[in-house]
Scaffold this motif. Sequence first.
Motif, PDB file in Angstrom:
ATOM      1  N   ASP A  77       0.856  -1.315  -0.088  1.00  0.00           N
ATOM      2  CA  ASP A  77       0.055   0.036   0.058  1.00  0.00           C
ATOM      3  C   ASP A  77       0.882   1.224   0.004  1.00  0.00           C
ATOM      4  O   ASP A  77       0.705   2.345  -0.748  1.00  0.00           O
ATOM      5  N   GLU A  78       1.947   1.348   1.005  1.00  0.00           N
ATOM      6  CA  GLU A  78       2.887   2.474   0.803  1.00  0.00           C
ATOM      7  C   GLU A  78       3.664   2.482  -0.477  1.00  0.00           C
ATOM      8  O   GLU A  78       3.543   3.605  -0.948  1.00  0.00           O
TER       9      GLU A  78
ATOM     10  N   GLN B 216       1.385   3.709  -3.250  1.00  0.00           N
ATOM     11  CA  GLN B 216       1.085   5.227  -3.185  1.00  0.00           C
ATOM     12  C   GLN B 216       2.404   5.960  -3.394  1.00  0.00           C
ATOM     13  O   GLN B 216       2.300   7.019  -4.135  1.00  0.00           O
TER      14      GLN B 216
ATOM     15  N   GLN C 242       2.620   6.354  -7.073  1.00  0.00           N
ATOM     16  CA  GLN C 242       1.737   7.075  -7.778  1.00  0.00           C
ATOM     17  C   GLN C 242       0.927   5.896  -8.542  1.00  0.00           C
ATOM     18  O   GLN C 242       0.543   6.303  -9.745  1.00  0.00           O
TER      19      GLN C 242
ATOM     20  N   ARG D 177      -2.854   2.847  -0.284  1.00  0.00           N
ATOM     21  CA  ARG D 177      -2.275   3.831   0.793  1.00  0.00           C
ATOM     22  C   ARG D 177      -2.285   3.197   2.051  1.00  0.00           C
ATOM     23  O   ARG D 177      -2.905   2.226   2.220  1.00  0.00           O
TER      24      ARG D 177
END
Length: 258
Positions: free
Chosen positions: A168-169, A172, A175, A204
């Motif tokens: 998720d990170e 993010q 992009q 995210r």
Amino acid sequence: MSPDLPSAHTQPPAPDPWSGLRAFTAARIALGRVGTSVPLQEALAFRLAHAAARDAVYSALEVEKLTTGLAQLSVRVCVVRSQAENRPQYLQRPDLGRRLHPASRELLLGHSMAPSDVAVILADGLSAAAVQQHALPVLQLLLPKLQAAGFRLAPVVVAEQARVAISDEIGQVLQAQLALILIGERPGLSSPHSLGAYFTYGPRPGLTDEARNCVSNIRPEGLSYALAADKLFFLLQEALRRQLSGVLLKDEMGLLDA
């Protein structure tokens, strides 16, 4: 005793009604018994399987070998790690395996030049051996499908000491609309090297498992590489088209083929 009557000790044992099922499953069924215990061969096989599962949990990624294989697929590669400093800490602190190390986050920011459709991550998880064996064969089939369909691909990320949620990170930071992580699953006593694939739309930090989709048991003895690649391609297309993932996105690939 009459010589015409067979002794009870010479009569053949009755056939085991479970034995035929062993051809269809690796589960431990129809093991037999010796007195009140299982046969020695089965007891030793159990100990060997348990040792293989433990070895898988403590296995480490051969990062150089993995990145060399990825380079042959003509993709950009970036190697990162989580906040877990070593394997014991990774096993004791799952939360640290879900977040990028600050230095790795800075490294990824340098690779985030433009938005992308899919960020692909390879992570050791609980069986680095699974990623080492199965991730490249899956990507050899999946990446050409994504490229032919016009998907914009972020650099492929190799993550050490990583849990599923680290995707998720990473997604993010890169992009990406979708984050796909291929990760070693928790070893079983018949599957110490099973690969799982999880993806999330709108990745995210802070998302929970209901936001993800999973394709599991990817290995020659389970879900084949070709079928796994087909399922992932279908689901990723649907996730991007419908702009969602998780419990609202079902695997309806078979229904469309019917």
